[in-house]
Motif scaffolding. Structure first.
Motif: not given
Length: 80
Positions: A54, A2-3, A21, A52
């Motif tokens: 993520e 997700a990053d 990140t 959330s």
């Protein structure tokens, strides 16, 4: 992961790959405890849901971000 945003198509065309990140996420002091977070990364503005993280972030060019902020200040998104 997700990053990492990879060639994501949003308004204005494709975006470069951005590694979020190590982004320094900022949380507004207004509103409900950290729901919206932003980070400035490689000339773009990333916005995510702080509850959330993520979920992939939305990526804006500086011009798109400015339009969003000016619209919010003008009440364009207020519920009536």
């Amino acid at each position: 992961m997700a990053d990492t945003i990879t060639d994501q198509r949003l308004a204005g065309g494709p975006r470069p790959a951005l590694d979020l990140t190590h982004a320094e996420w900022q949380t507004s002091t207004r509103g409900v405890g950290g729901d919206v977070q932003i980070a400035f990364v490689e000339g773009y503005v990333a916005m995510r849901n702080g509850r959330s993280p993520e979920i992939p972030a939305l990526i804006f060019t500086p011009a798109e971000w400015r339009g969003f902020v000016l619209g919010a200040r003008a009440g364009e998104f207020d519920l009536t």
